[in-house]
Scaffold this motif. Structure first.
Motif, short mmCIF file in Angstrom:
data_model
loop_
_atom_site.label_atom_id
_atom_site.label_comp_id
_atom_site.label_asym_id
_atom_site.label_seq_id
_atom_site.Cartn_x
_atom_site.Cartn_y
_atom_site.Cartn_z
N ASP A 240 0.84 -1.20 0.00
CA ASP A 240 0.00 0.00 0.00
C ASP A 240 0.87 1.25 0.00
OD1 ASP A 240 -2.34 -1.40 -0.04
OD2 ASP A 240 -2.85 -1.08 2.07
N SER A 261 -6.93 4.62 6.03
CA SER A 261 -7.98 4.45 5.03
C SER A 261 -8.40 5.80 4.46
CB SER A 261 -9.19 3.75 5.63
OG SER A 261 -9.88 4.61 6.52
N ARG A 318 -8.90 1.74 -2.33
CA ARG A 318 -7.84 2.74 -2.46
C ARG A 318 -7.69 3.14 -3.92
NH1 ARG A 318 -5.14 3.20 2.22
NH2 ARG A 318 -3.32 4.19 1.29
#
Length: 328
Positions: A240, A261, A318
């Protein structure tokens, strides 16, 4: 979308159920009857802001263990069972510190985990995942429908509400303990003995839910007969990276860190976004996407919705293109 009804609740009773689980009875602060709910429903509780933060909402399933009570008609109190999560975001720690007389803000019950109509149901719960299953078992018992209730935990002492469940479910209740080879839950054995496409409801740790779903799918279960609920929030995945989010209405540009998030970033920067499960299955946080390539991680959107690139679930999904523009 209508704003949810807000409630002010008072803690009427607190009981220690296991070493990690406490039960709470919550009444209306003004003594009025509380809105009813269906089996599988949950309550959202406001958790006060920590230093420098903003208030958050946490979801807890509503418990009914009395087949003679229909909670749809309204109830004098809500019952919650909450497990202390030391590595959580603070919601369970806040709840476990409450004493009788404390007040809470809550949103009226909602249900993303409804109990369907077929006659024979298989209920599988892991630990605190018993909370929605208890209400389902009470409903099934009241309707004199056939069901099995399997409750699994690390040890026999870790299983909550056992005596009440025995009174409710009798021989339909099967207890499993990981540290006891004689009773340890074998999902494969359980489903081998079940009827294919017998409706399955499962709630508990993510690993258990994934194992049940995978085993059922391997045996030919249809997706419409597989029902689950998971309140565990999504965690960062390896690889990520940070990305930017632009709010179309204002042009405001925010940075979403790799370990945070999109939902939390929006909330912390004053953007009003509806949300509930934080796990990508309830659909409440659906947001329109103006541009950007989305890494969809939810289970709510259809394949066609995901392929369109026009919507996303901001609690778990995402951006893969460096910047996403949201219609906010």
């Amino acid at each position: 979308m209508l704003a949810p009804l807000l409630l002010t609740l008072r803690v009427a009773a607190v009981d220690t159920t296991t070493s990690l689980i406490k039960s709470f009875m919550l009444e209306a602060a003004d003594g009025a009857p509380l809105p009813g709910y269906e089996p599988g429903a949950h309550l959202q509780i406001e958790i006060p802001a920590s230093a420098g933060g903003v208030p958050q909402w946490r979801s807890y399933s509503l418990i009914n263990l009395d087949a003679s009570v229909d909670p749809r008609d309204g109830v004098p109190a809500y019952r919650l069972g909450i497990r202390l999560e030391d590595d959580g975001r603070g919601g369970s720690r806040h709840m476990h510190a409450l004493e009788v007389g404390a007040t809470l803000n809550a949103r009226a019950p909602v249900n993303h985990f409804p109990l369907a109509a077929p006659p024979r149901v298989l209920l599988i719960a892991g630990g605190i995942g018993i909370t929605p299953m208890a209400s389902m078992a009470a409903e099934l018992a009241a309707q004199q429908r056939d069901y099995e209730l399997h409750l699994s935990g690390r040890t026999r002492d870790a299983l909550p509400y056992v005596e009440e469940l025995r009174k409710l479910a009798g021989e339909r209740l099967v207890l499993h303990a990981d540290d006891d080879a004689a009773t340890r839950l074998s999902i494969d054995a359980l489903l081998d003995d079940a009827q294919v496409n017998q409706p399955i409801y499962v709630c508990g740790p993510a690993g258990m839910i994934d194992a049940v779903l995978a085993s059922a799918r391997k045996r030919g279960w249809h997706e419409c007969d597989l029902h689950y609920e998971l309140f565990t929030e999504a965690t960062p995945q390896e690889g990520d990276t940070a990305f930017e989010v632009e709010l179309k209405s204002s042009g405001k540009l925010l940075t979403v860190p790799a370990d945070k998030s999109l939902l939390d970033t929006l909330i912390e920067n004053g953007t009003d976004v509806m949300y509930d499960c934080r796990s990508g299955y309830c659909g409440l946080c659906t947001v329109q996407v103006a541009s950007g390539e989305i890494d969809h991680r939810d289970t709510y959107l259809s394949d066609a919705d995901k392929a369109s690139g026009k919507v996303m679930q901001v609690c778990v999904s995402r951006c893969k293109s460096g910047r996403v523009v949201l219609d906010l």
